[in-house]
Scaffold this active site. Structure first.
Site, short mmCIF file in Angstrom:
data_model
loop_
_atom_site.label_atom_id
_atom_site.label_comp_id
_atom_site.label_asym_id
_atom_site.label_seq_id
_atom_site.Cartn_x
_atom_site.Cartn_y
_atom_site.Cartn_z
N GLY A 173 0.81 -1.21 0.00
CA GLY A 173 0.00 0.00 0.00
C GLY A 173 0.84 1.25 0.00
O GLY A 173 1.65 1.48 -0.89
N GLY A 174 0.67 2.07 1.04
CA GLY A 174 1.34 3.36 1.08
C GLY A 174 0.57 4.38 0.25
O GLY A 174 -0.32 4.04 -0.54
N TRP A 175 0.92 5.63 0.44
CA TRP A 175 0.25 6.69 -0.33
C TRP A 175 0.51 6.47 -1.82
O TRP A 175 1.64 6.40 -2.26
CB TRP A 175 0.75 8.05 0.11
CG TRP A 175 -0.01 9.17 -0.53
CD1 TRP A 175 0.41 9.98 -1.55
CD2 TRP A 175 -1.34 9.59 -0.22
NE1 TRP A 175 -0.56 10.89 -1.89
CE2 TRP A 175 -1.67 10.67 -1.08
CE3 TRP A 175 -2.30 9.16 0.69
CZ2 TRP A 175 -2.89 11.33 -1.04
CZ3 TRP A 175 -3.52 9.82 0.74
CH2 TRP A 175 -3.80 10.89 -0.11
N GLU A 181 -4.07 3.33 2.97
CA GLU A 181 -4.31 4.76 3.16
C GLU A 181 -5.36 5.24 2.15
O GLU A 181 -5.01 5.54 1.02
CB GLU A 181 -3.00 5.53 3.00
CG GLU A 181 -1.91 5.06 3.96
CD GLU A 181 -0.64 5.90 3.84
OE1 GLU A 181 -0.70 7.02 3.27
OE2 GLU A 181 0.40 5.44 4.30
N TYR A 182 -6.55 5.35 2.55
CA TYR A 182 -7.16 5.09 3.85
C TYR A 182 -8.51 4.44 3.60
O TYR A 182 -9.20 4.82 2.63
CB TYR A 182 -7.34 6.39 4.64
CG TYR A 182 -6.01 7.03 4.99
CD1 TYR A 182 -5.25 6.54 6.05
CD2 TYR A 182 -5.53 8.10 4.26
CE1 TYR A 182 -4.03 7.11 6.38
CE2 TYR A 182 -4.30 8.67 4.59
CZ TYR A 182 -3.56 8.17 5.64
OH TYR A 182 -2.35 8.73 5.96
N TRP A 238 10.09 6.21 9.46
CA TRP A 238 10.05 6.32 8.01
C TRP A 238 11.06 7.40 7.62
O TRP A 238 10.93 8.54 8.05
CB TRP A 238 8.66 6.72 7.51
CG TRP A 238 8.66 6.85 6.02
CD1 TRP A 238 8.95 7.96 5.29
CD2 TRP A 238 8.41 5.80 5.07
NE1 TRP A 238 8.89 7.70 3.95
CE2 TRP A 238 8.56 6.37 3.79
CE3 TRP A 238 8.09 4.45 5.18
CZ2 TRP A 238 8.38 5.63 2.62
CZ3 TRP A 238 7.91 3.73 4.02
CH2 TRP A 238 8.05 4.32 2.76
N ASP A 289 -0.63 -1.27 4.80
CA ASP A 289 -0.62 0.19 4.88
C ASP A 289 -1.70 0.72 3.94
O ASP A 289 -1.41 1.24 2.86
CB ASP A 289 0.77 0.72 4.49
CG ASP A 289 0.90 2.23 4.69
OD1 ASP A 289 -0.08 2.86 5.14
OD2 ASP A 289 1.96 2.77 4.39
N ASP A 337 2.87 -6.23 6.30
CA ASP A 337 2.40 -4.97 6.89
C ASP A 337 1.37 -4.37 5.93
O ASP A 337 1.66 -4.18 4.74
CB ASP A 337 3.58 -4.01 7.07
CG ASP A 337 3.17 -2.64 7.55
OD1 ASP A 337 2.67 -2.54 8.69
OD2 ASP A 337 3.35 -1.66 6.80
N MET A 388 1.37 6.03 12.56
CA MET A 388 2.05 7.06 11.78
C MET A 388 1.86 8.43 12.45
O MET A 388 1.12 9.28 11.96
CB MET A 388 1.56 7.04 10.34
CG MET A 388 1.95 5.77 9.61
SD MET A 388 1.57 5.77 7.84
CE MET A 388 -0.21 5.55 7.88
N TYR A 398 3.26 11.09 12.43
CA TYR A 398 3.97 12.12 11.68
C TYR A 398 3.06 12.56 10.54
O TYR A 398 1.98 11.98 10.34
CB TYR A 398 5.32 11.63 11.15
CG TYR A 398 5.33 10.23 10.58
CD1 TYR A 398 4.82 9.95 9.33
CD2 TYR A 398 5.89 9.16 11.31
CE1 TYR A 398 4.84 8.66 8.80
CE2 TYR A 398 5.92 7.88 10.80
CZ TYR A 398 5.39 7.64 9.54
OH TYR A 398 5.41 6.37 9.02
N ASP A 399 3.46 13.61 9.84
CA ASP A 399 2.60 14.24 8.83
C ASP A 399 1.29 14.73 9.45
O ASP A 399 0.26 14.81 8.78
CB ASP A 399 2.30 13.29 7.66
CG ASP A 399 3.49 13.10 6.75
OD1 ASP A 399 4.48 13.82 6.94
OD2 ASP A 399 3.44 12.22 5.88
#
Length: 377
Positions: free
Chosen positions: A98-100, A140-141, A356, A138, A136, A213, A215-216
């Site tokens: 995943g990830g952005w 989003e979202y 990260w 991830d 993992d 996460m 952060y951001d």
């Protein structure tokens, strides 16, 4: 009489040593999870002994719900990471999906029993091929628009079902190949929208860790400056976003055991140009553009250099930079911020720390060294 005294002294010393040994053996072990991206490193750069887990990002979930390396380079990188275990045989290596920008087909893949089975079977084959220790997720979202992703209201329930089915399949796979337990983790958001669209209470039952996460919190979508990863709220500003501590408290309130929560650290900065020249740029509107780069670059050219002045927010426990001539504000975490965050982690008995991303502090590895120094002791 003298012999008896010596005997008693020896017995006392042995009892003290035994007590110390028991204390050492029961000392909580925290995880240090390093996300490693596809570029900017070689096997020689990876300090395997300073991490308990490496999560490689990312594998692609392609149309049809099949997991695949994004490129030939990713396959090579995964085999390279397997080779670094020689320096740390206990190191666990996972693949992140995943990830952005990589979540387009999550909603489709989690939609039905058969689509989830297809995704999971593909993931198991991927894990086996690259000798991995788990996966993992991830996403989003769930239930929200992101980077050209498909989303549905039922994503909330289906995310939990996906994790349930993954847990069952990973357990069966472990029993089949005698690998030992395969790990299932989730990288999750902290804002109100994420909490609303995700069944945190149900999902957390199936995971080993939640990589939070933290952060951001202020990011490139904002037109007002702010700390991207504060431990606590600042004394200025409107406190419109959660702090790291508040995010963790929210997850615990949702039923997540503290020792499943892994606090996230950014190894990069975020910044804004054309910022209003008030309060050294903190929580001020920006008419310019957003910037972001590695901690390596930040340390080399910005911290108390080239017109950028260092400030410390004593309430939020994080640093920031302000350039009054360029009207540029930069938010980041440094060694001092990490000290406070590790103190919080230990006080609240969290699962550990994650960051990260590895290549962003690869030249000096100042931040990783600080994490290793503080978490291990």
């Amino acid at each position: 009489m003298i012999l008896k005294k010596y005997s008693l002294l020896i017995i006392a010393m042995l009892m003290l040593m035994h007590t110390f040994s028991d204390a050492q053996s029961t000392k909580k072990k925290y995880v240090v999870i390093g996300y490693v991206g596809s570029r900017g490193w070689t096997g020689k750069d990876i300090k395997a002994g300073q991490m308990t887990h490496i999560i490689y990002g990312f594998a692609h979930l392609i149309e049809g719900g099949v997991l695949a390396p994004a490129s030939v380079k990713d396959s090579v990188n995964l085999f390279t990471l397997d080779s670094v275990r020689t320096a740390n045989p206990g190191l666990k290596i996972l693949i992140s999906v995943g990830g952005w920008g990589g979540c387009r087909y999550f909603s489709d893949a989690s939609l039905t029993d058969s689509s989830r089975a297809r995704f999971i079977n593909s993931a198991l084959a991927f894990i086996t091929k690259f000798k991995l220790d788990g996966i993992d997720i991830d996403w989003e979202y769930p239930g929200q628009i992101g980077a050209n992703n498909i989303f549905r209201p039922v994503d909330k329930e289906n995310f939990t079902l996906l994790m349930r089915d993954f847990r069952e399949a990973l357990n069966k796979q472990a029993a089949t190949d005698n690998h030992g337990k395969y790990l299932l983790t989730a990288a999750t958001g902290v804002d109100t929208a994420y909490m609303t669209h995700t069944d945190i209470t149900g999902m957390q039952k199936y995971v080993d860790f939640i990589n939070l996460m933290t952060y951001d919190i202020y990011n490139g979508n904002d037109h007002v400056t702010g700390h991207q990863s504060p431990l606590y709220q600042s004394a200025v500003g409107k406190q419109e976003r959660v702090s790291t501590a508040e995010a963790i408290e929210n997850y615990i309130a949702q039923g997540v055991p503290a020792d499943k929560i892994v606090m996230g650290l950014p190894f990069y900065c975020r910044g804004w140009t054309e910022v209003n020249n008030v309060d050294n740029g903190l929580f001020q509107p920006s008419a310019g553009h957003h910037i972001s780069f590695s901690y390596d670059s930040l340390a080399n050219g910005y911290i108390n250099k080239n017109g950028y002045k260092y400030y410390w927010d004593k309430n939020a426990k994080v640093p920031y930079l302000w350039n009054s001539e360029l009207h540029t504000f930069i938010t980041y975490n440094n060694e001092r911020a990490i000290e406070y965050k590790v103190q919080y982690m230990k006080k609240h008995q969290l699962g550990g720390m994650m960051f990260w991303e590895y290549s962003l502090d690869i030249k000096s590895q100042v931040l990783l060294n600080k994490v290793d120094e503080l978490v291990a002791h």
